[in-house]
Design a protein around this motif. Structure first.
Motif, PDB file in Angstrom:
ATOM      1  N   ASP A  95      33.292 -30.993  32.981  1.00 15.71           N
ATOM      2  CA  ASP A  95      32.602 -31.396  31.753  1.00 15.71           C
ATOM      3  C   ASP A  95      33.427 -31.133  30.497  1.00 15.71           C
ATOM      4  OD1 ASP A  95      32.464 -28.687  32.083  1.00 15.71           O
ATOM      5  OD2 ASP A  95      30.411 -28.494  31.396  1.00 15.71           O
ATOM      6  N   ALA A  96      34.645 -30.633  30.645  1.00 16.64           N
ATOM      7  CA  ALA A  96      35.495 -30.357  29.481  1.00 16.64           C
ATOM      8  C   ALA A  96      36.369 -31.569  29.179  1.00 16.64           C
ATOM      9  CB  ALA A  96      36.375 -29.137  29.751  1.00 16.64           C
ATOM     10  N   PRO A  97      36.643 -31.817  27.900  1.00 15.38           N
ATOM     11  CA  PRO A  97      37.535 -32.934  27.579  1.00 15.38           C
ATOM     12  C   PRO A  97      38.951 -32.639  28.036  1.00 15.38           C
ATOM     13  CG  PRO A  97      37.020 -31.663  25.614  1.00 15.38           C
ATOM     14  CD  PRO A  97      36.176 -31.114  26.725  1.00 15.38           C
ATOM     15  N   ALA A  98      39.686 -33.683  28.316  1.00 21.51           N
ATOM     16  CA  ALA A  98      41.082 -33.521  28.715  1.00 21.51           C
ATOM     17  C   ALA A  98      41.880 -32.961  27.542  1.00 21.51           C
ATOM     18  CB  ALA A  98      41.660 -34.866  29.135  1.00 21.51           C
TER      19      ALA A  98
END
Length: 109
Positions: A95-98
């Motif tokens: 769920d974390a952005p790249a």
């Protein structure tokens, strides 16, 4: 007519207002009690010692030639670890952005 000093103080009050974003409790991902992820190059044994048994181990994909080494994925609560042969090549939180790869090309504004 509004005096310049009054206009400046009105603008200062208007720009000082900010919204506050409140995250509900429990909405942030749990990472087995730690905020860190395995480092690139760590061995499977080191990851197992540090983070314990994964929730799920996926069968290796590839491995049919030196150009296609076996890639294995272990899933933990809140993150996944990818191995090439026996070493970490990447660890991610789904769920974390790249991460930004080309920050030098960005400008503030």
């Amino acid at each position: 007519m509004i005096k310049p000093a009054a206009l400046l103080s009105l603008l200062a009050v208007m720009t000082a207002h900010a919204e506050q974003l409140v995250m509900p409790t429990g909405s942030q991902p749990s990472v087995s009690g730690t905020a860190s992820l395995p480092d690139k190059g760590e061995s499977m044994q080191a990851v197992n010692r540090q983070f314990g048994e994964p929730r799920q181990r996926h069968a290796a994909a590839g491995g049919d030639s030196p150009q296609h080494p076996p890639i294995t994925r272990w899933d933990y609560d809140g993150f996944s670890v990818f191995f090439e042969n026996q070493h970490v090549i990447h660890a991610v939180r789904p769920d974390a952005p790249a991460p930004l790869a080309r920050r030098d090309g960005l400008s503030g504004g």
